[in-house]
Design an enzyme around this catalytic site. Structure first.
Site, mmCIF file in Angstrom:
data_model
loop_
_atom_site.group_PDB
_atom_site.id
_atom_site.type_symbol
_atom_site.label_atom_id
_atom_site.label_comp_id
_atom_site.label_asym_id
_atom_site.label_seq_id
_atom_site.Cartn_x
_atom_site.Cartn_y
_atom_site.Cartn_z
ATOM 1 N N GLU A 104 63.370 117.944 -13.471
ATOM 2 C CA GLU A 104 62.851 117.671 -12.123
ATOM 3 C C GLU A 104 63.930 117.932 -11.084
ATOM 4 O O GLU A 104 65.075 117.513 -11.255
ATOM 5 C CB GLU A 104 62.386 116.215 -12.067
ATOM 6 C CG GLU A 104 61.136 116.014 -11.279
ATOM 7 C CD GLU A 104 59.929 116.718 -11.891
ATOM 8 O OE1 GLU A 104 59.614 117.837 -11.434
ATOM 9 O OE2 GLU A 104 59.328 116.159 -12.810
ATOM 10 N N GLY A 143 50.645 115.152 -7.016
ATOM 11 C CA GLY A 143 51.840 115.697 -7.655
ATOM 12 C C GLY A 143 51.490 116.545 -8.866
ATOM 13 O O GLY A 143 52.354 116.856 -9.687
ATOM 14 N N SER A 173 48.147 120.733 -6.859
ATOM 15 C CA SER A 173 46.869 121.287 -6.385
ATOM 16 C C SER A 173 47.111 122.466 -5.446
ATOM 17 O O SER A 173 46.312 123.403 -5.390
ATOM 18 C CB SER A 173 46.058 120.212 -5.673
ATOM 19 O OG SER A 173 46.777 119.695 -4.578
ATOM 20 N N ASP A 198 55.873 125.520 -9.837
ATOM 21 C CA ASP A 198 54.431 125.272 -9.857
ATOM 22 C C ASP A 198 53.637 126.572 -9.908
ATOM 23 O O ASP A 198 52.697 126.721 -10.687
ATOM 24 C CB ASP A 198 54.018 124.460 -8.616
ATOM 25 C CG ASP A 198 54.831 123.182 -8.475
ATOM 26 O OD1 ASP A 198 55.510 122.798 -9.443
ATOM 27 O OD2 ASP A 198 54.789 122.565 -7.386
#
Ligand code: GLA
Length: 393
Positions: A30, A121, A124, A167
Site C-alpha cells: 500500500e 476503496g 470504482s 488500480d
C-alpha cells in the site's frame, strides 16, 4: 437485462456491445505504487459494465443507472472539454486522453452499470475509466499498457485525483483465479496463485474521511523529500524503491522524524510484498496473515493513513478464530479492510464483525467475498451481467 435498460433509455438496442472492467482489492503493497515499488492486488467480480451503440447524431450521450443521470457532449469536441466535477469526468477524461493518443471518439450512446460500491476503496473509478475506454474504442486495438496508463492520466490530469498505476493496471491485466504482483517501475507483472484453503473478505467501513485526498498528495511530497535526503548518502537513489532497509537506517538520523517514518513504511512495505509472495508460494498462510497485520500497523503508525473505523475492523477481525490476518486496503481514511481467513470461517467473521461494528459505530458494514476475477474486456454473454445493485453477499 442490460439490453432492456439500454432500449428503455435510448429507444434502441441494436448492435449494442458491452464491456466490463473490474474493481480491485489490494492484498498487500500500500502506497508503494507511486514510489515505483510492488503491489499485489486481485481484481474482483464487482465491476463496471458499459453498454454502447452508435449515436444517430453527433452527440456522445452517457447515462449512469446508479446516479439516474444523463448528460450529453459533442463527440467532436471530446479532446477539449473542461471537467464538470461530477461522475462524467471519468468518461470525458478518458475520451480526451483517447483523442490525444490518436483514437478519436465517435458519437456513442453509453449506459453505465456498476456493482463496485463508490467511495469504498475498491476502485470504482478505475473500473469506470477502463470500461469507458473499451466502450469508446469499440473494438479498436490498443496495447494494454497504453490503455492502463491513459486511464491513469485521465484520473490525474482531468479528474484531478493524484493516484498511482495500480488500480487501472490490475483492472486491465488481472488474471482469473490469481492475484497480480505488479512491479510499478518496470510495469511488468506476474500472476500469484493463492494457496488452497483460504478466503478473502473485504469489509467496508462505509465511511470516507474528507482528509483522504489532501493527505495522499502530502504523502507523495513527503516521499519525494525522503528521496532527496537519502540521495545525499547514495546518489543512485531515484525513488524509495531503490532504498534498502540498511540504507534507510543509515539515513534516518539525519531526516525529520515524520519523513523518516513515511520512508520506513514504503521501504518495509515493498519488502513485505516480496515476503508475502514467497509465503504464498510455500503455502505458509500464517506468515501471509502476519505480514498483512504488520502492513496495517505500519500504515497506521508510520504512514498515518488509517482511521479509527479501519483500526477497529482490523483489531476485531484478528481476534476471530480462523482469521489469519487483516489490514486496511487502498488509499486509507476509510474504505475497506481486506481479511485473509481459513476457508469455512467466514460466517463467524461476518457475524462477529457486523455486531461489533454496529455496536461501536452504529453502522452496518458491507461485506464482500473476493474471488479473483479476470481483467477487462468485452462481455459476449449478456446473461452474465448482474442487475444494477451492488452485490453485497
Ligand atoms: C489509491 C490509489 C492507488 C494507490 C493506493 C494506495 O487507491 O488510487 O494508486 O496509491 O491508493 O496504495
Amino acid at each position: 437485462m442490460i439490453l432492456e435498460a439500454f432500449r428503455k433509455r435510448y429507444g434502441t438496442a441494436e448492435n449494442v456491445r458491452v464491456f466490463r472492467a473490474p474493481g480491485r482489492v489490494n492484498l498487500i503493497g500500500e502506497h508503494t505504487d507511486y514510489n515505483l515499488g510492488f503491489v499485489l492486488p486481485i481484481a474482483l467480480d464487482l465491476a463496471c459494465f458499459m453498454a454502447t451503440a452508435d449515436s444517430p447524431d453527433g452527440a456522445l450521450r452517457v447515462y449512469s443507472e446508479e446516479k439516474n443521470q444523463s448528460r450529453e457532449f459533442p463527440a467532436a469536441e471530446a479532446g477539449s472539454l473542461a471537467p464538470a466535477h461530477d461522475w462524467t469526468d471519468y468518461i470525458i477524461g478518458v475520451a480526451r486522453e483517447l483523442t490525444h493518443a490518436g483514437f478519436p471518439v465517435a458519437p456513442k450512446l453509453l449506459l453505465v452499470r456498476s456493482t463496485v460500491p463508490e467511495g469504498s476503496g475498491l476502485s470504482s473509478s478505475a473500473a469506470l475509466e477502463v470500461a469507458s475506454a473499451l466502450a469508446l474504442l469499440d473494438g479498436r486495438d490498443i496495447p494494454p499498457l497504453t490503455l492502463a496508463k491513459l486511464c491513469q492520466r485521465a484520473e490525474v490530469d482531468f479528474v484531478g485525483t493524484p493516484c498511482g498505476i495500480m488500480d487501472q493496471y490490475v483492472s486491465v491485466f488481472a488474471c482469473e483465479h490469481a492475484a497480480l504482483q505488479i512491479d510499478c517501475r518496470s510495469l511488468e507483472s506476474q500472476a500469484v496463485t493463492l494457496p488452497a484453503g483460504v478466503e478473502i473478505l473485504a469489509v467496508n467501513t462505509m465511511v470516507k474521511h474528507a482528509l483522504g485526498q489532501s493527505a495522499y498528495k502530502e504523502r507523495t511530497e513527503e516521499c519525494a523529500t525522503a528521496v532527496d535526503a537519502i540521495r545525499r548518502l547514495d546518489p543512485k537513489v531515484q525513488s524509495l524503491r531503490d532504498v534498502s532497509v540498511a540504507l534507510l537506517e543509515r539515513a534516518m538520523p539525519a531526516m525529520p522524524k515524520v519523513i523518516a517514518r513515511r520512508a520506513r513504511h514504503v521501504v518495509t512495505e515493498d519488502e513485505r510484498v516480496i515476503l508475502f509472495v514467497s509465503a504464498c508460494q510455500r503455502g505458509d498462510v500464517e506468515r501471509m496473515g502476519q505480514l498483512m497485520v504488520e502492513s496495517h500497523v505500519s500504515l497506521q503508525h508510520d504512514y498515518e493513513v488509517s482511521a479509527p473505523e479501519l483500526d477497529f475492523l482490523v483489531d476485531t477481525a484478528i481476534g476471530v478464530e480462523g482469521v489469519l490476518g487483516a489490514r486496511m486496503t487502498g488509499g486509507g481514511f476509510g474504505g475497506c479492510t481486506v481479511n485473509l481467513l481459513r476457508q469455512g470461517t467466514s460466517k463467524r467473521l461476518r457475524s462477529t464483525i457486523t455486531h461489533a461494528y454496529e455496536e461501536r459505530f452504529g453502522i452496518t458494514p458491507q461485506i464482500f467475498l473476493c474471488r479473483p476475477s479476470g481483467g477487462a474486456g468485452e462481455v459476449k454473454n449478456f446473461e452474465r451481467i448482474p442487475s444494477g445493485t451492488p452485490l453485497s453477499d
